[in-house]
Design a protein around this motif. Structure first.
Motif, PDB file in Angstrom:
ATOM      1  N   THR A   1       0.853  -1.251   0.024  1.00 54.70           N
ATOM      2  CA  THR A   1       0.006  -0.087  -0.066  1.00 54.70           C
ATOM      3  C   THR A   1       0.927   1.171   0.024  1.00 54.70           C
ATOM      4  OG1 THR A   1      -1.800  -1.063   1.131  1.00 54.70           O
ATOM      5  CG2 THR A   1      -1.890   1.312   1.213  1.00 54.70           C
ATOM      6  N   LEU A   2       1.928   1.398   0.901  1.00 53.53           N
ATOM      7  CA  LEU A   2       2.768   2.586   0.915  1.00 53.53           C
ATOM      8  C   LEU A   2       3.661   2.542  -0.280  1.00 53.53           C
ATOM      9  CD1 LEU A   2       4.155   2.116   4.647  1.00 53.53           C
ATOM     10  CD2 LEU A   2       2.639   3.854   3.691  1.00 53.53           C
ATOM     11  N   GLN A   3       4.076   1.458  -1.088  1.00 55.11           N
ATOM     12  CA  GLN A   3       4.776   1.644  -2.247  1.00 55.11           C
ATOM     13  C   GLN A   3       3.862   2.160  -3.425  1.00 55.11           C
ATOM     14  OE1 GLN A   3       5.625  -1.681  -4.851  1.00 55.11           O
ATOM     15  NE2 GLN A   3       7.838  -1.275  -4.583  1.00 55.11           N
ATOM     16  N   GLY A   4       2.561   1.688  -3.578  1.00 59.66           N
ATOM     17  CA  GLY A   4       1.484   2.185  -4.375  1.00 59.66           C
ATOM     18  C   GLY A   4       1.228   3.788  -4.090  1.00 59.66           C
ATOM     19  N   GLN A   5       1.205   4.151  -2.801  1.00 58.83           N
ATOM     20  CA  GLN A   5       0.957   5.366  -2.505  1.00 58.83           C
ATOM     21  C   GLN A   5       2.144   6.505  -2.977  1.00 58.83           C
ATOM     22  OE1 GLN A   5      -2.097   6.314  -0.690  1.00 58.83           O
ATOM     23  NE2 GLN A   5      -1.059   8.545  -1.533  1.00 58.83           N
ATOM     24  N   LEU A   6       3.438   5.945  -3.021  1.00 56.47           N
ATOM     25  CA  LEU A   6       4.428   6.720  -3.565  1.00 56.47           C
ATOM     26  C   LEU A   6       4.288   7.125  -4.854  1.00 56.47           C
ATOM     27  CD1 LEU A   6       7.415   4.992  -2.028  1.00 56.47           C
ATOM     28  CD2 LEU A   6       6.862   7.069  -1.259  1.00 56.47           C
TER      29      LEU A   6
ATOM     30  N   LEU B   1       2.833 -11.622  -3.312  1.00 54.54           N
ATOM     31  CA  LEU B   1       1.633 -11.626  -3.759  1.00 54.54           C
ATOM     32  C   LEU B   1       0.983 -10.283  -3.017  1.00 54.54           C
ATOM     33  CD1 LEU B   1       0.734 -15.449  -2.615  1.00 54.54           C
ATOM     34  CD2 LEU B   1       1.062 -14.447  -5.212  1.00 54.54           C
ATOM     35  N   LEU B   2       1.389 -10.065  -1.838  1.00 54.38           N
ATOM     36  CA  LEU B   2       0.606  -8.827  -1.245  1.00 54.38           C
ATOM     37  C   LEU B   2       1.094  -7.549  -1.705  1.00 54.38           C
ATOM     38  CD1 LEU B   2       0.034 -10.181   2.238  1.00 54.38           C
ATOM     39  CD2 LEU B   2      -1.685 -10.147   0.603  1.00 54.38           C
ATOM     40  N   ARG B   3       2.414  -7.386  -1.803  1.00 58.53           N
ATOM     41  CA  ARG B   3       2.851  -6.268  -2.403  1.00 58.53           C
ATOM     42  C   ARG B   3       2.690  -6.132  -3.884  1.00 58.53           C
ATOM     43  NH1 ARG B   3       9.284  -7.058  -0.044  1.00 58.53           N
ATOM     44  NH2 ARG B   3       8.689  -6.588   2.330  1.00 58.53           N
TER      45      ARG B   3
ATOM     46  N   ALA C   1       6.266   3.403 -15.173  1.00 57.67           N
ATOM     47  CA  ALA C   1       6.586   3.021 -13.821  1.00 57.67           C
ATOM     48  C   ALA C   1       7.286   1.493 -13.761  1.00 57.67           C
ATOM     49  CB  ALA C   1       5.600   3.308 -12.973  1.00 57.67           C
ATOM     50  N   VAL C   2       8.033   1.090 -12.818  1.00 60.41           N
ATOM     51  CA  VAL C   2       8.484  -0.155 -12.471  1.00 60.41           C
ATOM     52  C   VAL C   2       8.311  -0.334 -11.169  1.00 60.41           C
ATOM     53  CG1 VAL C   2      10.397  -1.798 -12.496  1.00 60.41           C
ATOM     54  CG2 VAL C   2      10.128  -0.039 -14.426  1.00 60.41           C
ATOM     55  N   PHE C   3       7.516  -1.198 -10.871  1.00 56.71           N
ATOM     56  CA  PHE C   3       7.186  -1.613  -9.402  1.00 56.71           C
ATOM     57  C   PHE C   3       8.112  -2.627  -9.047  1.00 56.71           C
ATOM     58  CE2 PHE C   3       3.326   0.625 -10.521  1.00 56.71           C
ATOM     59  CZ  PHE C   3       2.838   1.197  -9.229  1.00 56.71           C
ATOM     60  N   ALA C   4       8.873  -2.758  -8.036  1.00 57.40           N
ATOM     61  CA  ALA C   4       9.695  -3.791  -7.650  1.00 57.40           C
ATOM     62  C   ALA C   4       9.379  -4.408  -6.340  1.00 57.40           C
ATOM     63  CB  ALA C   4      11.205  -3.464  -7.686  1.00 57.40           C
ATOM     64  N   ASN C   5       9.270  -5.744  -5.728  1.00 58.34           N
ATOM     65  CA  ASN C   5       8.652  -6.356  -4.663  1.00 58.34           C
ATOM     66  C   ASN C   5       9.850  -5.916  -3.577  1.00 58.34           C
ATOM     67  OD1 ASN C   5       6.718  -9.112  -5.834  1.00 58.34           O
ATOM     68  ND2 ASN C   5       6.107  -6.930  -5.608  1.00 58.34           N
ATOM     69  N   ASN C   6      11.224  -5.849  -4.016  1.00 56.74           N
ATOM     70  CA  ASN C   6      12.014  -5.381  -3.216  1.00 56.74           C
ATOM     71  C   ASN C   6      13.228  -4.304  -3.856  1.00 56.74           C
ATOM     72  OD1 ASN C   6      13.706  -7.239  -4.609  1.00 56.74           O
ATOM     73  ND2 ASN C   6      14.526  -8.080  -2.670  1.00 56.74           N
ATOM     74  N   ASP C   7      14.152  -4.104  -3.013  1.00 60.83           N
ATOM     75  CA  ASP C   7      14.877  -3.020  -3.291  1.00 60.83           C
ATOM     76  C   ASP C   7      15.941  -3.580  -4.376  1.00 60.83           C
ATOM     77  OD1 ASP C   7      13.887  -0.673  -2.211  1.00 60.83           O
ATOM     78  OD2 ASP C   7      15.153  -0.731  -0.548  1.00 60.83           O
ATOM     79  N   ASP C   8      16.476  -4.985  -4.056  1.00 56.68           N
ATOM     80  CA  ASP C   8      17.407  -5.634  -4.986  1.00 56.68           C
ATOM     81  C   ASP C   8      17.017  -5.691  -6.234  1.00 56.68           C
ATOM     82  OD1 ASP C   8      19.324  -6.052  -3.056  1.00 56.68           O
ATOM     83  OD2 ASP C   8      19.137  -8.132  -2.927  1.00 56.68           O
TER      84      ASP C   8
END
Length: 330
Positions: free
Chosen positions: A129-134, A169-171, A218-225
């Protein structure tokens, strides 16, 4: 095991799914530093055994067996395959050794198998949710810059962690839900599995760039790596404008990428807080104290750490806080 030794020392066995994961590696580093600090403060010997499962559940099960054979008083397990949590739980219960799973959450039924099983982590739903909010905030602040083709739709690529992992899944779900709930129309160009890995993410992103080019907004990544892998791919194929990239964890390399303007934002996963909660819980269990007095337990089994969004605007604030809390902050 669990009280047969004559020495008055605490032995902790810590099993990691892989040390190649930057965030997991930093949690382990924090834990090691805190153990040394706790030794100085209490005057008691604390031995921390750490094992790298190298993404193999069979290897990790062998490591758990060795920890129990060594007489470890508490087990910390970052489980490779959450479906194997029940096996580990049964091994720990048979020896009477408290078990703390962390960061990779087993299903509730496995946590409830024994009253001395715990989980320390953060809500994957919240991080999504916070990532999407960004991205939603960026869209609202300067829609024209993000909506390059002016069609009113955000075209995106999703870089996912390992298949079936609850964080993946959730991210994935809740990052996009934050946008659609905010009234943004989206178009998924691709979902690419990169298994939390920077090199895999770079390869997957390079493929997407070949197929979709400047259509990717946009690129959404489930983690920073994986976010850093996307940056690697973009750096190898220089272009005038980059898509907006977001990650999760706020690792030290990701913070550098935010400072450099390559990563728009990330979501801080409190690895130091997780390490502190695990050690406090382990110390309480070893001393026979009420674990609920040592950590904030929910439902008798869970310790949840909060996430927080990180962009260039508040990056220095986060860094100052980390510098004040010791050398193993990231």
């Amino acid at each position: 095991c669990g009280g047969t030794r004559r020495d008055d020392s605490l032995r902790i066995g810590c099993a990691l799914y892989t040390q190649d994961d930057t965030f997991i590696s930093t949690v382990a580093q924090n834990l090691e530093w805190m153990v040394r600090e706790a030794e100085r403060e209490t005057g008691r010997k604390i031995t921390l055994f750490t094992a790298d499962g190298r993404s193999s559940q069979a290897t990790q099960l062998d490591q758990v067996d060795r920890f129990l054979a060594r007489g470890c008083d508490v087990l910390l397990v970052n489980v490779v395959d959450r479906t194997a949590a029940a096996v580990i739980a049964d091994k720990a219960e048979a020896e009477g050794v408290p078990l703390i799973f962390f960061n990779r959450q087993p299903v509730e039924e496995d946590i409830q198998r024994w009253d001395r099983i715990y989980y320390v982590g953060a809500s994957a739903r919240e991080s999504g949710t916070l990532q999407g909010q960004l991205v939603l905030d960026a869209w609202r602040e300067d829609r024209e810059a993000l909506d390059r083709n002016g069609d009113g739709v955000l075209q995106y690529v999703m870089l996912e962690g390992e298949p079936g992992h609850q964080d993946s899944l959730l991210r994935t779900e809740y990052s996009i839900k934050a946008l659609t709930d905010g009234g943004v129309e989206v178009e998924k160009l691709a979902n690419e599995t990169a298994n939390w890995n920077r090199a895999q993410a770079a390869a997957r992103t390079a493929h997407c760039l070949e197929e979709f080019g400047n259509r990717i907004e946009a690129v959404f990544a489930n983690n920073d790596d994986m976010a850093l892998g996307a940056i690697d791919a973009l750096a190898d194929t220089p272009r005038e404008r980059w898509p907006l990239i977001v990650g999760v964890d706020a690792t030290a390399p990701a913070q550098e990428a935010v400072a450099a303007g390559q990563l728009y934002g990330t979501v801080h996963n409190d690895g130091r807080g997780q390490a502190r909660a695990m050690l406090n819980l382990a110390l309480a269990l070893w001393a026979g104290e009420d674990p609920g007095e040592a950590v904030d337990l929910e439902e008798g089994h869970y310790v949840w750490l909060p996430y927080r969004p990180v962009t260039l605007e508040n990056l220095e604030e986060l860094r100052r806080e980390q510098e004040e809390t010791g050398p193993a902050s990231y």
